[in-house]
Design a protein around this motif. Sequence first.
Motif, short mmCIF file in Angstrom:
data_model
loop_
_atom_site.label_atom_id
_atom_site.label_comp_id
_atom_site.label_asym_id
_atom_site.label_seq_id
_atom_site.Cartn_x
_atom_site.Cartn_y
_atom_site.Cartn_z
N ASP A 254 7.00 -1.00 -5.74
CA ASP A 254 6.99 -0.17 -4.58
C ASP A 254 5.83 0.77 -4.72
O ASP A 254 5.75 1.37 -5.71
N PRO A 255 4.69 0.65 -3.94
CA PRO A 255 3.43 1.08 -4.06
C PRO A 255 3.51 2.72 -3.62
O PRO A 255 2.63 3.63 -4.15
N ALA A 256 4.47 3.02 -3.13
CA ALA A 256 4.62 4.40 -2.47
C ALA A 256 5.27 5.34 -3.72
O ALA A 256 6.11 4.80 -4.63
N ILE A 257 4.70 6.62 -3.64
CA ILE A 257 5.21 7.72 -4.67
C ILE A 257 6.04 8.58 -3.88
O ILE A 257 5.72 9.11 -2.96
N ASP B 200 2.05 6.78 0.37
CA ASP B 200 1.88 5.23 0.30
C ASP B 200 0.44 4.79 0.51
O ASP B 200 -0.04 5.04 1.61
N ALA B 201 -0.28 4.45 -0.60
CA ALA B 201 -1.52 4.44 -0.57
C ALA B 201 -2.06 2.99 0.13
O ALA B 201 -2.98 2.90 0.76
N ARG B 202 -1.17 1.93 0.07
CA ARG B 202 -1.41 0.74 0.69
C ARG B 202 -1.43 0.88 2.30
O ARG B 202 -2.38 0.36 2.55
N SER C 190 -0.63 9.57 9.24
CA SER C 190 -1.55 8.88 8.38
C SER C 190 -2.56 9.63 7.62
O SER C 190 -2.67 10.91 8.02
N TYR C 191 -3.19 9.19 6.78
CA TYR C 191 -4.09 9.83 6.04
C TYR C 191 -5.15 10.24 6.82
O TYR C 191 -5.94 11.44 6.69
N ALA D 250 -3.67 9.44 -7.43
CA ALA D 250 -4.05 7.99 -7.36
C ALA D 250 -3.61 7.55 -5.88
O ALA D 250 -4.19 6.78 -5.23
N ALA D 251 -2.43 8.14 -5.44
CA ALA D 251 -1.69 7.68 -4.39
C ALA D 251 -2.83 8.18 -3.09
O ALA D 251 -2.67 7.38 -2.09
N LEU D 252 -3.27 9.29 -3.08
CA LEU D 252 -4.06 9.84 -2.12
C LEU D 252 -5.41 8.88 -1.83
O LEU D 252 -5.92 9.07 -0.88
N GLY D 253 -6.15 8.77 -3.07
CA GLY D 253 -7.33 8.08 -3.09
C GLY D 253 -8.39 8.81 -3.04
O GLY D 253 -8.27 10.15 -3.02
#
Length: 160
Positions: free
Chosen positions: A13-16, A87-89, A110-111, A150-153
Amino acid sequence: MVAISETRDAQHDPAIAIPGHATSGVMGAVGGAALLIAAIGLWLWPGASWDPLLMLVKLGLSLFLLCGGMMFLMAARRPSHPEVRLDARRGCLRLIERDAGAVIREIEISYDDLSEVDLRDGMLIARDHHGQTVVEMPVEHSGDIDAIRAALGPGFVCAA
C-alpha cells in the motif's frame, strides 16, 4: 498469521495513513453523568447528623464530584480529527471522517489543489490556494514526519 498478512498489505500500500482520534466520547459521558448524579445524590441521601464539620466535608466532596463530572462531559464533546491518507502515487490527500467506526464523509484533495503543507510542532497543517486550512491535526509519532515528507514529495516545503 494475521500480523503477516497485515505486514504484506502495508508493504504494498503506497498510501500513508495518519489516524485521527480513535477514542469515543461515550465512556466520558457515562462517567461524567455518574459523577454528577453522585454529587447530587450525596445531598439527597439522608444523613445521620447535621454537624457543621460533616456538612463542610460533604460540600467539598460534592464540589469535587461536580467539577470532575463536568470535566468528563466536556472532554467527551471534543472534536475528533479525521483520518488522513497521503497517496504519493496518485498525488492526493484523502480525509476520512468516522463516527463510531462508520465512515461519515470521505474527501479526496489533489496535491495540485494545495498551496502549502506545514509540519511544525507536531501539527500537520495543509492549506489550499485561497489560504484556507484544509487539514489541521496533530501528528503523534515523530517517526511519521519523515514518511509524510516522502509521501508529499518534493513539491512541498515542510518545516520541521
